[in-house]
Design an enzyme around this catalytic site. Sequence first.
Site, PDB file in Angstrom:
ATOM      1  N   ASN A 132       3.095   3.586  -1.344  1.00 49.98           N
ATOM      2  CA  ASN A 132       2.247   2.736  -2.180  1.00 49.98           C
ATOM      3  C   ASN A 132       0.901   3.434  -2.303  1.00 49.98           C
ATOM      4  O   ASN A 132       0.136   3.479  -1.351  1.00 49.98           O
ATOM      5  CB  ASN A 132       2.092   1.359  -1.511  1.00 49.98           C
ATOM      6  CG  ASN A 132       1.054   0.505  -2.210  1.00 49.98           C
ATOM      7  OD1 ASN A 132       0.675   0.771  -3.345  1.00 49.98           O
ATOM      8  ND2 ASN A 132       0.589  -0.539  -1.519  1.00 49.98           N
ATOM      9  N   TRP A 133       0.643   3.971  -3.482  1.00 49.49           N
ATOM     10  CA  TRP A 133      -0.573   4.781  -3.649  1.00 49.49           C
ATOM     11  C   TRP A 133      -1.826   3.943  -3.884  1.00 49.49           C
ATOM     12  O   TRP A 133      -2.920   4.486  -4.028  1.00 49.49           O
ATOM     13  CB  TRP A 133      -0.381   5.787  -4.788  1.00 49.49           C
ATOM     14  CG  TRP A 133       0.677   6.812  -4.499  1.00 49.49           C
ATOM     15  CD1 TRP A 133       1.520   6.846  -3.415  1.00 49.49           C
ATOM     16  CD2 TRP A 133       1.024   7.947  -5.285  1.00 49.49           C
ATOM     17  NE1 TRP A 133       2.358   7.934  -3.488  1.00 49.49           N
ATOM     18  CE2 TRP A 133       2.078   8.628  -4.634  1.00 49.49           C
ATOM     19  CE3 TRP A 133       0.551   8.458  -6.495  1.00 49.49           C
ATOM     20  CZ2 TRP A 133       2.662   9.783  -5.150  1.00 49.49           C
ATOM     21  CZ3 TRP A 133       1.135   9.614  -7.001  1.00 49.49           C
ATOM     22  CH2 TRP A 133       2.169  10.266  -6.336  1.00 49.49           C
ATOM     23  N   LYS A 134      -1.635   2.642  -4.015  1.00 49.09           N
ATOM     24  CA  LYS A 134      -2.770   1.724  -4.230  1.00 49.09           C
ATOM     25  C   LYS A 134      -3.652   2.261  -5.368  1.00 49.09           C
ATOM     26  O   LYS A 134      -3.147   2.835  -6.314  1.00 49.09           O
ATOM     27  CB  LYS A 134      -3.560   1.550  -2.928  1.00 49.09           C
ATOM     28  CG  LYS A 134      -2.660   1.222  -1.736  1.00 49.09           C
ATOM     29  CD  LYS A 134      -3.422   0.694  -0.568  1.00 49.09           C
ATOM     30  CE  LYS A 134      -2.475   0.509   0.593  1.00 49.09           C
ATOM     31  NZ  LYS A 134      -2.975  -0.427   1.569  1.00 49.09           N
ATOM     32  N   GLU A 144       5.454  -6.148   6.328  1.00 50.44           N
ATOM     33  CA  GLU A 144       4.172  -5.480   6.521  1.00 50.44           C
ATOM     34  C   GLU A 144       3.192  -6.442   7.188  1.00 50.44           C
ATOM     35  O   GLU A 144       2.563  -7.264   6.497  1.00 50.44           O
ATOM     36  CB  GLU A 144       3.601  -5.046   5.176  1.00 50.44           C
ATOM     37  CG  GLU A 144       4.476  -4.095   4.406  1.00 50.44           C
ATOM     38  CD  GLU A 144       3.667  -3.264   3.422  1.00 50.44           C
ATOM     39  OE1 GLU A 144       3.652  -2.050   3.560  1.00 50.44           O
ATOM     40  OE2 GLU A 144       3.019  -3.856   2.538  1.00 50.44           O
ATOM     41  N   GLY A 187       1.250   3.289   2.942  1.00 50.20           N
ATOM     42  CA  GLY A 187       0.087   3.203   2.043  1.00 50.20           C
ATOM     43  C   GLY A 187      -0.830   4.388   2.287  1.00 50.20           C
ATOM     44  O   GLY A 187      -0.645   5.474   1.756  1.00 50.20           O
ATOM     45  N   GLY A 188      -1.797   4.172   3.153  1.00 51.06           N
ATOM     46  CA  GLY A 188      -2.811   5.205   3.415  1.00 51.06           C
ATOM     47  C   GLY A 188      -2.223   6.536   3.791  1.00 51.06           C
ATOM     48  O   GLY A 188      -2.731   7.568   3.416  1.00 51.06           O
TER      49      GLY A 188
HETATM   50  C1  PEP Z   1       0.618  -0.746   2.344  1.00 50.08           C
HETATM   51  O1  PEP Z   1      -0.426  -0.949   1.747  1.00 50.08           O
HETATM   52  O2  PEP Z   1       1.703  -1.104   1.856  1.00 50.08           O
HETATM   53  C2  PEP Z   1       0.540  -0.059   3.638  1.00 50.08           C
HETATM   54  C3  PEP Z   1       1.601  -0.048   4.402  1.00 50.08           C
HETATM   55  O3  PEP Z   1      -0.652   0.520   3.940  1.00 50.08           O
HETATM   56  P1  PEP Z   1      -0.996   1.475   5.191  1.00 50.08           P
HETATM   57  O4  PEP Z   1       0.126   2.459   5.319  1.00 50.08           O
HETATM   58  O5  PEP Z   1      -2.281   2.120   4.804  1.00 50.08           O
HETATM   59  O6  PEP Z   1      -1.129   0.605   6.382  1.00 50.08           O
END
Ligand code: PEP
Length: 232
Positions: A9-11, A165, A231-232
């Site tokens: 998830n590149w946000k 999540e 995500g990150g």
């Molecule tokens: C997400 O936003 O779906 C996520 C899992 O973020 P992160 O990996 O940054 O915790």
Amino acid sequence: MRHKIVAGNWKMHKNAEETEDFLNELIDQLPDDLNAEIIVAPTFVNLASAADHVEFTPITVAAQNMHQAESGAYTGEISGAFLSKLGCKFVLIGHSERRQYHSESDEVVQAKVAAAWKHGLVPIICVGETLEELETQGQSAVPVAQTIAALSGHETLGEFVIAYEPVWAIGTGKVATPQEAEEVSKAIRKAITENFGAESGQSRILYGGSVKANNVAGFLASGEVDGVLVGG
Ligand code: PEP
């Protein structure tokens, strides 16, 4: 045997050039014996070019969100009809950042899931508890309730993926242990099977929340967790 998923998830990161560069690098690094489905979720403005870019590769593209209406006066929104036309296979629905910053309720999530199916998209339904909910209700209650709410009220269920999540783990560096992710996945799967049947109970359940190169192996090794959303 459920096929593993590694999804990104590149946000609100990566402009057009960065999207292309990253995809080139990813394509170059894919192993010949790849045994997982790779999904990337770039920003809306880079979705079409990303979908074209990965067309003849094992990578598929997801949108980060969609609106539940077909079309209409919803300034700034994108419908499932547009997403499926441009080659999107998946769509993230109910990400905690949408629930938190855009007041997405369980009802909205349920409507978006229906709209995704209508347009041939596979919803990746994000569920998870806040720190306060973890402390007061335990780890499984909220993700199970959110899963049931998202899947209820449909005449028939289409294909879906659940992404567990924990909100307290997203972007915080705090990560659930593979054992915790397994326990919650088991509880979600049990609830899906009991409420919606054995076939739906075979849907894939991912873990997301501060997954990094140094901890991903523990989640991927699990027989209960069918992959990761990063995500990150
Ligand atoms: C997400 O936003 O779906 C996520 C899992 O973020 P992160 O990996 O940054 O915790």
